[in-house]
Write a protein that holds these residues in place. Structure first.
Motif, mmCIF file in Angstrom:
data_model
loop_
_atom_site.group_PDB
_atom_site.id
_atom_site.type_symbol
_atom_site.label_atom_id
_atom_site.label_comp_id
_atom_site.label_asym_id
_atom_site.label_seq_id
_atom_site.Cartn_x
_atom_site.Cartn_y
_atom_site.Cartn_z
ATOM 1 N N PRO A 28 -9.939 -4.322 1.681
ATOM 2 C CA PRO A 28 -10.493 -5.354 0.800
ATOM 3 C C PRO A 28 -11.592 -6.143 1.500
ATOM 4 O O PRO A 28 -11.503 -6.415 2.697
ATOM 5 N N ASP A 29 -12.633 -6.490 0.744
ATOM 6 C CA ASP A 29 -13.668 -7.358 1.309
ATOM 7 C C ASP A 29 -13.128 -8.792 1.334
ATOM 8 O O ASP A 29 -12.004 -9.053 0.898
ATOM 9 N N ARG A 34 -9.306 -12.929 -0.082
ATOM 10 C CA ARG A 34 -9.014 -14.342 -0.393
ATOM 11 C C ARG A 34 -8.028 -14.449 -1.557
ATOM 12 O O ARG A 34 -7.134 -15.291 -1.549
ATOM 13 N N GLU A 35 -8.176 -13.582 -2.559
ATOM 14 C CA GLU A 35 -7.235 -13.593 -3.680
ATOM 15 C C GLU A 35 -5.829 -13.237 -3.204
ATOM 16 O O GLU A 35 -4.842 -13.878 -3.582
ATOM 17 N N ILE A 36 -5.718 -12.246 -2.339
ATOM 18 C CA ILE A 36 -4.426 -11.820 -1.792
ATOM 19 C C ILE A 36 -3.820 -12.939 -0.941
ATOM 20 O O ILE A 36 -2.628 -13.252 -1.060
ATOM 21 N N LEU A 123 6.104 -11.259 3.212
ATOM 22 C CA LEU A 123 6.461 -10.422 2.075
ATOM 23 C C LEU A 123 5.539 -10.681 0.885
ATOM 24 O O LEU A 123 5.113 -9.741 0.203
ATOM 25 N N SER A 124 5.190 -11.935 0.646
ATOM 26 C CA SER A 124 4.272 -12.242 -0.451
ATOM 27 C C SER A 124 2.902 -11.618 -0.214
ATOM 28 O O SER A 124 2.280 -11.093 -1.143
ATOM 29 N N LEU A 125 2.436 -11.662 1.012
ATOM 30 C CA LEU A 125 1.147 -11.055 1.359
ATOM 31 C C LEU A 125 1.199 -9.543 1.159
ATOM 32 O O LEU A 125 0.289 -8.938 0.572
ATOM 33 N N ALA A 132 -2.481 -5.616 -5.837
ATOM 34 C CA ALA A 132 -3.933 -5.536 -6.022
ATOM 35 C C ALA A 132 -4.444 -4.103 -5.889
ATOM 36 O O ALA A 132 -5.647 -3.863 -6.024
ATOM 37 N N GLY A 133 -3.539 -3.167 -5.610
ATOM 38 C CA GLY A 133 -3.923 -1.759 -5.559
ATOM 39 C C GLY A 133 -4.170 -1.197 -4.171
ATOM 40 O O GLY A 133 -4.497 -0.023 -4.018
ATOM 41 N N TRP A 134 -4.013 -2.007 -3.144
ATOM 42 C CA TRP A 134 -4.227 -1.554 -1.774
ATOM 43 C C TRP A 134 -2.938 -0.970 -1.206
ATOM 44 O O TRP A 134 -1.849 -1.278 -1.667
ATOM 45 N N GLY A 135 -3.075 -0.180 -0.166
ATOM 46 C CA GLY A 135 -1.923 0.208 0.627
ATOM 47 C C GLY A 135 -1.684 -0.888 1.653
ATOM 48 O O GLY A 135 -2.645 -1.503 2.136
ATOM 49 N N ALA A 136 -0.430 -1.155 1.973
ATOM 50 C CA ALA A 136 -0.151 -2.227 2.932
ATOM 51 C C ALA A 136 1.174 -1.972 3.629
ATOM 52 O O ALA A 136 2.074 -1.349 3.060
ATOM 53 N N ASN A 137 1.271 -2.470 4.873
ATOM 54 C CA ASN A 137 2.482 -2.319 5.661
ATOM 55 C C ASN A 137 2.657 -3.543 6.547
ATOM 56 O O ASN A 137 1.687 -4.042 7.115
#
Length: 189
Positions: A28-29, A34-36, A123-125, A132-137
């Motif tokens: 994400p840019d 910032r939204e996340i 966890l919220s992040l 938002a459609g991203w992969g995250a870990n």
């Protein structure tokens, strides 16, 4: 009956972290991030203490940290396999957000509740990035505990987690989930 948010519930019932090694660019840019971060910061924080803060690691910082992990790990006699595994997460990551527990002095709320709040932000992040459609870990590991200064901690702070965010290369297989009957007690009286 309360109004149901089925889309949110469906997301939570099916959410799945993405292994950090499967993430790649783009990430994400700053506007998208910032939204996340805004969503993550809506976590309960016990009296508006905000006992946490964010450090965003972009690509050059991630590569530097990968090298720092190798140097610090070797200096401290960490097993070379553990060093390389930890460094590789930063070598490959397109973006990471370090959630730093920054406790605030207060007699009103126990310190452990501030720790819980920092974990809830992680966890919220993670969930906000996934939604938002991203992969995250969410990772931590020995560098975050043994050398937190490389991530920008100040005295009295510690790392709650490091959330790696990027584009998923491959969907992970589903994994077994907890047996709710084995971990739940129902108390009626």
């Amino acid at each position: 009956m309360p109004e149901r948010n089925q889309a949110a519930l469906d997301f939570l019932l099916t959410r799945r972290s993405r292994p950090a090694k499967t993430l790649q660019g783009p990430a994400p840019d700053r506007d998208a991030l910032r939204e996340i971060l805004t969503a993550a910061a809506r976590t309960p924080d016990h009296g508006k203490l905000e006992p946490w803060r964010f450090v965003v690691l972009e690509e050059r910082a991630l590569r530097r940290i990968g090298q720092d992990i190798r140097t610090i790990g070797a200096d401290r006699g960490v097993d070379p396999e553990k060093i390389e595994k930890a460094a590789l997460a930063f070598d490959l990551s397109p973006l990471a957000v370090v959630v730093i527990e920054a406790p605030k002095p207060t007699d009103k709320f126990p310190l452990i509740e501030q720790t819980y709040s920092a974990g809830a932000v992680c966890l919220s992040l993670l969930n906000a990035a996934l939604a938002a459609g991203w992969g995250a870990n969410w990772l931590s590991g020995w560098p975050s505990h043994d050398a937190p200064e490389m991530f920008g901690t100040k005295p009295g702070e510690r790392i709650a987690g490091i959330i790696h965010i990027g584009t998923e290369r491959a969907a992970p297989p589903e994994r077994p989930r907890p047996d709710l009957d084995a971990i739940t007690d129902w108390v009626s009286e």
